[in-house]
Design a protein around this motif. Structure first.
Motif, PDB file in Angstrom:
ATOM      1  N   LEU A 494       0.809  -1.221   0.000  1.00 26.68           N
ATOM      2  CA  LEU A 494       0.000   0.000   0.000  1.00 26.68           C
ATOM      3  C   LEU A 494       0.840   1.269   0.000  1.00 26.68           C
ATOM      4  N   VAL A 495       2.055   1.198   0.556  1.00 17.48           N
ATOM      5  CA  VAL A 495       2.900   2.401   0.623  1.00 17.48           C
ATOM      6  C   VAL A 495       3.981   2.409  -0.461  1.00 17.48           C
ATOM      7  N   GLY A 496       3.855   1.507  -1.438  1.00 13.35           N
ATOM      8  CA  GLY A 496       4.763   1.589  -2.587  1.00 13.35           C
ATOM      9  C   GLY A 496       5.963   0.677  -2.542  1.00 13.35           C
ATOM     10  N   TYR A 497       5.945  -0.347  -1.645  1.00 15.02           N
ATOM     11  CA  TYR A 497       7.053  -1.297  -1.572  1.00 15.02           C
ATOM     12  C   TYR A 497       6.527  -2.707  -1.828  1.00 15.02           C
ATOM     13  N   PRO A 498       6.449  -3.146  -3.087  1.00 17.24           N
ATOM     14  CA  PRO A 498       5.958  -4.504  -3.381  1.00 17.24           C
ATOM     15  C   PRO A 498       6.817  -5.592  -2.743  1.00 17.24           C
ATOM     16  N   ASN A 499       8.102  -5.302  -2.504  1.00 17.66           N
ATOM     17  CA  ASN A 499       9.010  -6.260  -1.884  1.00 17.66           C
ATOM     18  C   ASN A 499       9.014  -6.032  -0.370  1.00 17.66           C
ATOM     19  N   GLN A 500       8.410  -6.960   0.402  1.00 18.65           N
ATOM     20  CA  GLN A 500       8.286  -6.758   1.845  1.00 18.65           C
ATOM     21  C   GLN A 500       9.642  -6.726   2.542  1.00 18.65           C
ATOM     22  N   ARG A 501      10.583  -7.554   2.087  1.00 23.52           N
ATOM     23  CA  ARG A 501      11.912  -7.573   2.725  1.00 23.52           C
ATOM     24  C   ARG A 501      12.586  -6.213   2.590  1.00 23.52           C
ATOM     25  N   TYR A 502      12.443  -5.617   1.418  1.00 28.12           N
ATOM     26  CA  TYR A 502      13.024  -4.286   1.208  1.00 28.12           C
ATOM     27  C   TYR A 502      12.324  -3.254   2.094  1.00 28.12           C
ATOM     28  N   PHE A 503      10.989  -3.367   2.198  1.00 28.04           N
ATOM     29  CA  PHE A 503      10.229  -2.466   3.070  1.00 28.04           C
ATOM     30  C   PHE A 503      10.691  -2.593   4.521  1.00 28.04           C
ATOM     31  N   ASN A 504      10.848  -3.830   4.998  1.00 28.98           N
ATOM     32  CA  ASN A 504      11.312  -4.053   6.370  1.00 28.98           C
ATOM     33  C   ASN A 504      12.663  -3.392   6.616  1.00 28.98           C
ATOM     34  N   ARG A 505      13.543  -3.512   5.634  1.00 30.27           N
ATOM     35  CA  ARG A 505      14.884  -2.959   5.763  1.00 30.27           C
ATOM     36  C   ARG A 505      14.844  -1.422   5.824  1.00 30.27           C
ATOM     37  N   VAL A 506      14.073  -0.815   4.924  1.00 34.35           N
ATOM     38  CA  VAL A 506      13.964   0.649   4.899  1.00 34.35           C
ATOM     39  C   VAL A 506      13.317   1.157   6.179  1.00 34.35           C
ATOM     40  N   PHE A 507      12.237   0.500   6.603  1.00 31.46           N
ATOM     41  CA  PHE A 507      11.520   0.910   7.819  1.00 31.46           C
ATOM     42  C   PHE A 507      12.446   0.839   9.036  1.00 31.46           C
ATOM     43  N   SER A 508      13.175  -0.261   9.149  1.00 34.05           N
ATOM     44  CA  SER A 508      14.084  -0.442  10.286  1.00 34.05           C
ATOM     45  C   SER A 508      15.186   0.601  10.305  1.00 34.05           C
ATOM     46  N   SER A 509      15.701   0.966   9.129  1.00 38.90           N
ATOM     47  CA  SER A 509      16.780   1.953   9.076  1.00 38.90           C
ATOM     48  C   SER A 509      16.293   3.337   9.492  1.00 38.90           C
ATOM     49  N   TYR A 510      14.998   3.650   9.241  1.00 34.23           N
ATOM     50  CA  TYR A 510      14.449   4.961   9.595  1.00 34.23           C
ATOM     51  C   TYR A 510      13.940   5.006  11.041  1.00 34.23           C
ATOM     52  N   ILE A 511      13.281   3.924  11.481  1.00 35.62           N
ATOM     53  CA  ILE A 511      12.610   3.942  12.790  1.00 35.62           C
ATOM     54  C   ILE A 511      13.439   3.261  13.872  1.00 35.62           C
ATOM     55  N   GLY A 512      14.379   2.409  13.476  1.00 36.36           N
ATOM     56  CA  GLY A 512      15.218   1.735  14.458  1.00 36.36           C
ATOM     57  C   GLY A 512      14.634   0.440  14.960  1.00 36.36           C
ATOM     58  N   MET A 513      13.545  -0.008  14.357  1.00 35.96           N
ATOM     59  CA  MET A 513      12.935  -1.294  14.721  1.00 35.96           C
ATOM     60  C   MET A 513      12.125  -1.795  13.536  1.00 35.96           C
ATOM     61  N   SER A 514      11.793  -3.067  13.557  1.00 36.20           N
ATOM     62  CA  SER A 514      11.039  -3.653  12.459  1.00 36.20           C
ATOM     63  C   SER A 514       9.584  -3.174  12.503  1.00 36.20           C
ATOM     64  N   PRO A 515       8.855  -3.260  11.364  1.00 35.70           N
ATOM     65  CA  PRO A 515       7.441  -2.874  11.376  1.00 35.70           C
ATOM     66  C   PRO A 515       6.629  -3.659  12.403  1.00 35.70           C
ATOM     67  N   ASN A 516       6.931  -4.946  12.547  1.00 34.78           N
ATOM     68  CA  ASN A 516       6.202  -5.783  13.503  1.00 34.78           C
ATOM     69  C   ASN A 516       6.421  -5.308  14.934  1.00 34.78           C
ATOM     70  N   ASP A 517       7.695  -4.969  15.276  1.00 31.93           N
ATOM     71  CA  ASP A 517       7.997  -4.476  16.619  1.00 31.93           C
ATOM     72  C   ASP A 517       7.332  -3.124  16.866  1.00 31.93           C
ATOM     73  N   TYR A 518       7.333  -2.284  15.830  1.00 30.42           N
ATOM     74  CA  TYR A 518       6.689  -0.968  15.968  1.00 30.42           C
ATOM     75  C   TYR A 518       5.201  -1.133  16.277  1.00 30.42           C
ATOM     76  N   ARG A 519       4.562  -2.072  15.594  1.00 23.87           N
ATOM     77  CA  ARG A 519       3.131  -2.310  15.830  1.00 23.87           C
ATOM     78  C   ARG A 519       2.894  -2.800  17.259  1.00 23.87           C
ATOM     79  N   LYS A 520       3.720  -3.710  17.735  1.00 20.86           N
ATOM     80  CA  LYS A 520       3.559  -4.238  19.098  1.00 20.86           C
ATOM     81  C   LYS A 520       3.707  -3.133  20.134  1.00 20.86           C
ATOM     82  N   ILE A 521       4.723  -2.285  19.947  1.00 26.76           N
ATOM     83  CA  ILE A 521       4.987  -1.207  20.925  1.00 26.76           C
ATOM     84  C   ILE A 521       3.856  -0.189  20.930  1.00 26.76           C
TER      85      ILE A 521
END
Length: 526
Positions: A494-521
């Motif tokens: 939905l946010v323009g990253y068809p490759n989930q692994r690439y999305f996880n990597r970009v998200f982690s580099s910006y936020i400092g945690m994985s998307p899954n961890d961000y959701r839990k917190i």
């Protein structure tokens, strides 16, 4: 991560399984096999990351297994368990790329240390592979822009690349052109009294680009303003010149419009991309030919009379002067204007030919400035006044205030256009961030050169295009992670990253945690 233990002795296998399972090493699966054929079946089915194998077993030994792994699954790391008496197999083990060996009797600490090193090696290889994929993805998305940057440097920068740099760039961009000519296509209006033509010229130049791409989708092009630079593959024989002329005539027939004419300038033959800057200067002389022969439509530089050579410096200076004016650079424009005068006296006298040549050049340059402004009217009046100058001596001095005013006009236009273009770019990004967009597609949307758009974005926002796009995508993904129950895969798309692994990597580099961890917190604090 998975590990496969291969040993024909049950007690030895069980000891290794217990040692690894009770250690801090985190394997999702600890697989076992009593013999090589069974081990091969497990490898085919479960694809372990590490194989820990005894060297001496019936039927087939550990080196046979190592050979199979090397030939079939070279990314799997093999660790051999061997005794001193079996050390004669060391050379064979090296040949089969065995990662390491463990000596019998097995020591728990050295065994775990060896496996840790194997895990570190796998993780390092995967990081490297991941980084390569990121770079490859970036290159694929921006190949067109990189190609244009490459051509821009060769066309407009005076210092050439080294031969090694040139070869690397050509290989990277898959450019396999040997002999070529530089072709420049520009459009002109039959009625030349329309004050604001530049946007229409951009449109017709775009049509010419589409026509070229239609006949050759891999054509090497660089477009700037109303001019298209085309690296045209050619041969050195006379027949190819005739064929090229016919090809250009066919192109002009395709581009025929009621109110527009296209003029094509063709350089000398070359086999070195470092000569593009020189070929571009040849094109300048071809274009000056059209000023006196407006009905011509195709001209080869090689066909011009030798008198054109003596005009080379004059036209080159005029081009540099126009470039500095259109960049709003008062200081450099004044220096360039000063170079037209060969007289060191205060009057700075010039010949009548140069005087009216300058007058014509500045009039053409002023047409490129599309802004409607009272200052433009003042400049037009000053140029009209100079046109009526008739005398035995001509001075360059009256041109300095005119050039200064033109630079001021350009700078005011840049400011106004820059704000508008950046607003359009930001709007386009917000509306299309969930699509596969790039600086090239945004530049096409605002109908400007990517380098110009990139520079404007940085000047007005302090950030480059990629950062703005990524930040917007990350903010939207944070919102979706926090406020919805959508899957990570769905949010990534939905946010323009068809490759989930690439999305996880970009998200982690910006936020400092994985998307899954961000959701839990965020859900915990909510």
């Amino acid at each position: 991560m998975k590990i496969l233990i291969v040993d024909d002795e049950d007690i030895q296998r069980q000891k290794l399984v217990q040692l690894i399972s009770e250690s801090p090493l985190s394997f999702s699966d600890i697989l076992c096999a009593p013999e090589v054929p069974t081990a091969i079946d497990i490898i085919e089915t479960h694809h372990p990351d590490i194989v820990l194998s005894d060297i001496c077993m019936p039927v087939k030994n550990g080196l046979d297994l190592a050979q199979y792994v090397k030939e079939t699954y070279p990314k799997i790391l093999v660790i051999i368990i061997t005794g001193y008496s079996e050390f004669k197999y060391a050379q064979t083990a090296i040949r089969y790329n065995v990662f390491d060996y463990i000596l019998k009797p097995i020591d728990a600490e050295s065994t775990l240390s060896c496996i840790r090193h194997a895990i570190a090696k796998l993780e390092a290889d995967r990081r490297q592979e991941s980084n390569y994929e990121v770079l490859r993805s970036y290159f694929n998305e921006n190949e067109s822009y990189i190609q244009k940057q490459f051509l821009q440097e060769l066309l407009f920068w005076s210092s050439p690349m080294s031969e090694d740099q040139l070869l690397v760039q050509k290989n990277l961009l898959h450019i396999d052109i040997k002999d070529f000519r530089l072709v420049v296509i520009k459009c002109h209006f039959y009625i030349d009294s329309i004050s604001n033509q530049i946007e229409e010229k951009y449109y017709y130049s775009h049509l010419a680009e589409l026509a070229i791409k239609k006949r050759d989708n891999n054509a090497l092009l660089y477009n700037i303003g109303d001019a298209i630079y085309w690296i045209y593959p050619s041969e050195s024989d006379g027949f190819s010149n005739y064929a090229m002329m016919k090809d250009m005539e066919l192109l002009l027939n395709e581009l025929k419009e009621n109110d527009v004419i296209f003029q094509i300038s063709i350089s000398s033959l070359s086999n070195n991309f470092n000569h593009l800057n020189t070929l571009r200067r040849q094109i300048t002389i071809c274009q000056s030919h059209y000023e006196n022969h407006p009905n011509d439509s195709i001209i080869f530089y090689d066909d011009l009379s030798t008198k054109s050579y003596c005009l080379f410096n004059l036209h080159e200076k005029a081009q540099f002067l126009s470039t500095h004016i259109l960049a709003g650079n008062v200081k450099e424009a004044a220096k360039c204007l000063d170079s037209f005068s060969s007289d060191l006296s205060e009057s700075k006298s010039i010949s009548e030919e140069i005087f009216f040549f300058l007058l014509s050049s500045l009039s053409f340059t002023l047409r490129e400035i599309t802004q409607i402004h009272e200052l433009k009217d003042e400049i037009l009046n000053e140029l009209s006044t100079l046109k009526r100058t008739i005398g035995k001596s001509y001075s360059i001095n009256p041109f300095f205030p005119i050039v200064t005013s033109m630079c001021r006009l350009v700078n005011s236009q840049y400011q106004a256009n820059g704000n508008t273009i950046v607003e359009l770019v930001l709007k386009y990004i917000k509306q299309n961030y969930n699509q596969s967009i790039s600086l090239t597609s945004v530049s096409e949307y605002v109908q400007r050169n990517p380098s110009y758009v990139s520079r404007l974005i940085r000047q007005h926002t302090g950030k480059n295009f990629t950062i703005i796009l990524t930040e917007l995508r990350i903010e939207e993904s944070k919102h979706l992670l926090k406020e919805t129950n959508k899957k990570i895969t769905e949010i990534s798309d939905l946010v323009g990253y068809p490759n989930q692994r690439y999305f996880n990597r970009v998200f982690s580099s910006y936020i400092g945690m994985s998307p899954n961890d961000y959701r839990k917190i965020t859900q915990t604090f909510n």
